[in-house]
Design a protein around this motif. Sequence first.
Motif, mmCIF file in Angstrom:
data_model
loop_
_atom_site.group_PDB
_atom_site.id
_atom_site.type_symbol
_atom_site.label_atom_id
_atom_site.label_comp_id
_atom_site.label_asym_id
_atom_site.label_seq_id
_atom_site.Cartn_x
_atom_site.Cartn_y
_atom_site.Cartn_z
ATOM 1 N N PRO A 207 0.805 -1.219 0.000
ATOM 2 C CA PRO A 207 0.000 0.000 0.000
ATOM 3 C C PRO A 207 0.842 1.275 0.000
ATOM 4 O O PRO A 207 0.356 2.322 -0.355
ATOM 5 N N GLU A 208 2.096 1.204 0.398
ATOM 6 C CA GLU A 208 2.942 2.391 0.471
ATOM 7 C C GLU A 208 3.399 2.855 -0.903
ATOM 8 O O GLU A 208 3.727 4.004 -1.090
ATOM 9 N N GLN A 209 3.454 1.973 -1.891
ATOM 10 C CA GLN A 209 4.007 2.334 -3.194
ATOM 11 C C GLN A 209 3.294 3.500 -3.876
ATOM 12 O O GLN A 209 3.973 4.353 -4.445
ATOM 13 N N PRO A 210 1.963 3.600 -3.859
ATOM 14 C CA PRO A 210 1.338 4.761 -4.506
ATOM 15 C C PRO A 210 1.734 6.087 -3.864
ATOM 16 O O PRO A 210 1.683 7.129 -4.504
ATOM 17 N N HIS A 211 2.133 6.062 -2.611
ATOM 18 C CA HIS A 211 2.506 7.281 -1.901
ATOM 19 C C HIS A 211 3.941 7.720 -2.184
ATOM 20 O O HIS A 211 4.279 8.878 -1.944
ATOM 21 N N MET A 212 4.767 6.852 -2.687
ATOM 22 C CA MET A 212 6.185 7.161 -2.832
ATOM 23 C C MET A 212 6.460 8.367 -3.736
ATOM 24 O O MET A 212 7.272 9.219 -3.363
ATOM 25 N N PRO A 213 5.808 8.517 -4.916
ATOM 26 C CA PRO A 213 6.089 9.717 -5.722
ATOM 27 C C PRO A 213 5.696 11.009 -5.005
ATOM 28 O O PRO A 213 6.384 12.026 -5.127
ATOM 29 N N ILE A 214 4.619 10.959 -4.230
ATOM 30 C CA ILE A 214 4.178 12.151 -3.504
ATOM 31 C C ILE A 214 5.160 12.479 -2.387
ATOM 32 O O ILE A 214 5.556 13.628 -2.202
ATOM 33 N N LEU A 215 5.579 11.463 -1.638
ATOM 34 C CA LEU A 215 6.548 11.683 -0.564
ATOM 35 C C LEU A 215 7.884 12.158 -1.115
ATOM 36 O O LEU A 215 8.537 13.024 -0.520
ATOM 37 N N GLN A 216 8.287 11.632 -2.261
ATOM 38 C CA GLN A 216 9.542 12.055 -2.882
ATOM 39 C C GLN A 216 9.450 13.516 -3.318
ATOM 40 O O GLN A 216 10.379 14.290 -3.125
ATOM 41 N N GLU B 279 7.404 28.455 2.272
ATOM 42 C CA GLU B 279 6.291 27.830 2.967
ATOM 43 C C GLU B 279 5.839 26.600 2.186
ATOM 44 O O GLU B 279 5.787 26.600 0.969
ATOM 45 N N ILE B 280 5.528 25.524 2.917
ATOM 46 C CA ILE B 280 4.963 24.302 2.339
ATOM 47 C C ILE B 280 3.663 24.021 3.094
ATOM 48 O O ILE B 280 3.618 24.113 4.320
ATOM 49 N N ARG B 281 2.630 23.655 2.333
ATOM 50 C CA ARG B 281 1.348 23.296 2.939
ATOM 51 C C ARG B 281 0.802 22.091 2.199
ATOM 52 O O ARG B 281 0.876 22.012 0.982
ATOM 53 N N VAL B 282 0.254 21.131 2.927
ATOM 54 C CA VAL B 282 -0.324 19.927 2.333
ATOM 55 C C VAL B 282 -1.808 19.905 2.658
ATOM 56 O O VAL B 282 -2.209 20.130 3.799
ATOM 57 N N GLU B 283 -2.605 19.631 1.633
ATOM 58 C CA GLU B 283 -4.059 19.591 1.771
ATOM 59 C C GLU B 283 -4.544 18.250 1.235
ATOM 60 O O GLU B 283 -4.077 17.785 0.203
ATOM 61 N N MET B 284 -5.463 17.607 1.951
ATOM 62 C CA MET B 284 -6.035 16.330 1.499
ATOM 63 C C MET B 284 -7.546 16.428 1.543
ATOM 64 O O MET B 284 -8.106 16.916 2.524
ATOM 65 N N ARG B 285 -8.173 15.958 0.463
ATOM 66 C CA ARG B 285 -9.629 15.965 0.381
ATOM 67 C C ARG B 285 -10.117 14.605 -0.096
ATOM 68 O O ARG B 285 -9.473 13.971 -0.927
ATOM 69 N N ILE B 286 -11.266 14.193 0.436
ATOM 70 C CA ILE B 286 -11.889 12.961 -0.031
ATOM 71 C C ILE B 286 -12.656 13.281 -1.306
ATOM 72 O O ILE B 286 -13.426 14.237 -1.352
ATOM 73 N N GLN C 107 -11.481 7.955 -3.559
ATOM 74 C CA GLN C 107 -10.176 8.523 -3.875
ATOM 75 C C GLN C 107 -9.894 9.698 -2.953
ATOM 76 O O GLN C 107 -10.798 10.267 -2.348
ATOM 77 N N LYS C 108 -8.618 10.034 -2.842
ATOM 78 C CA LYS C 108 -8.209 11.227 -2.108
ATOM 79 C C LYS C 108 -7.355 12.076 -3.039
ATOM 80 O O LYS C 108 -6.552 11.561 -3.804
ATOM 81 N N GLU C 109 -7.532 13.386 -2.921
ATOM 82 C CA GLU C 109 -6.695 14.325 -3.654
ATOM 83 C C GLU C 109 -5.709 14.912 -2.668
ATOM 84 O O GLU C 109 -6.092 15.372 -1.589
ATOM 85 N N ILE C 110 -4.441 14.863 -3.022
ATOM 86 C CA ILE C 110 -3.379 15.423 -2.194
ATOM 87 C C ILE C 110 -2.804 16.604 -2.958
ATOM 88 O O ILE C 110 -2.369 16.441 -4.098
ATOM 89 N N LYS D 163 3.872 26.758 -6.191
ATOM 90 C CA LYS D 163 2.964 26.156 -7.166
ATOM 91 C C LYS D 163 2.118 25.141 -6.421
ATOM 92 O O LYS D 163 2.365 24.839 -5.265
ATOM 93 N N GLN D 164 1.147 24.568 -7.114
ATOM 94 C CA GLN D 164 0.356 23.488 -6.533
ATOM 95 C C GLN D 164 0.680 22.196 -7.274
ATOM 96 O O GLN D 164 0.664 22.169 -8.495
ATOM 97 N N TYR D 165 1.000 21.165 -6.533
ATOM 98 C CA TYR D 165 1.280 19.845 -7.092
ATOM 99 C C TYR D 165 0.125 18.942 -6.672
ATOM 100 O O TYR D 165 -0.047 18.660 -5.489
ATOM 101 N N ARG D 166 -0.688 18.514 -7.636
ATOM 102 C CA ARG D 166 -1.898 17.747 -7.327
ATOM 103 C C ARG D 166 -1.712 16.274 -7.660
ATOM 104 O O ARG D 166 -1.162 15.926 -8.702
ATOM 105 N N HIS D 167 -2.183 15.431 -6.748
ATOM 106 C CA HIS D 167 -2.130 13.980 -6.912
ATOM 107 C C HIS D 167 -3.477 13.412 -6.492
ATOM 108 O O HIS D 167 -4.097 13.908 -5.567
ATOM 109 N N VAL D 168 -3.919 12.344 -7.160
ATOM 110 C CA VAL D 168 -5.140 11.646 -6.771
ATOM 111 C C VAL D 168 -4.795 10.185 -6.567
ATOM 112 O O VAL D 168 -4.181 9.555 -7.428
ATOM 113 N N LEU D 169 -5.134 9.659 -5.394
ATOM 114 C CA LEU D 169 -4.865 8.261 -5.061
ATOM 115 C C LEU D 169 -6.169 7.551 -4.743
ATOM 116 O O LEU D 169 -7.085 8.144 -4.163
ATOM 117 N N ASN D 170 -6.247 6.279 -5.103
ATOM 118 C CA ASN D 170 -7.361 5.449 -4.675
ATOM 119 C C ASN D 170 -7.214 5.220 -3.182
ATOM 120 O O ASN D 170 -6.123 4.969 -2.686
#
Length: 79
Positions: free
Chosen positions: A4-13, A30-37, A42-45, A51-58
């Motif tokens: 389950p950790e593998q989908p998170h690795m690009p975001i964490l990197q 400044e860095i800010r992280v936002e998560m929405r269902i 799915q969740k959007e990170i 800039k904004q870096y958007r990711h969507v994970l199941n």
Amino acid sequence: MTSPEQPHMPILQQFLDLYCELFNHDGFGEIRVEMRILRRGQKEIIIHCGKQYRHVLNCDNALANESALKHLLKRDILA
């Protein structure tokens, strides 16, 4: 994807890269992280750092810790 950790690795990197870039920057940052269902389990990170870096994970367990009734109501609203 074997764990389950593998989908998170690009975001964490990306977060780690931004942190290092910001730390080495000669000034304020400044860095800010936002998560929405989102719908369909799915969740959007969103990583904000200039800039904004958007990711969507199941995320099937996004609503799993809630009561069964609340879980069903949110599923109906989000679907």
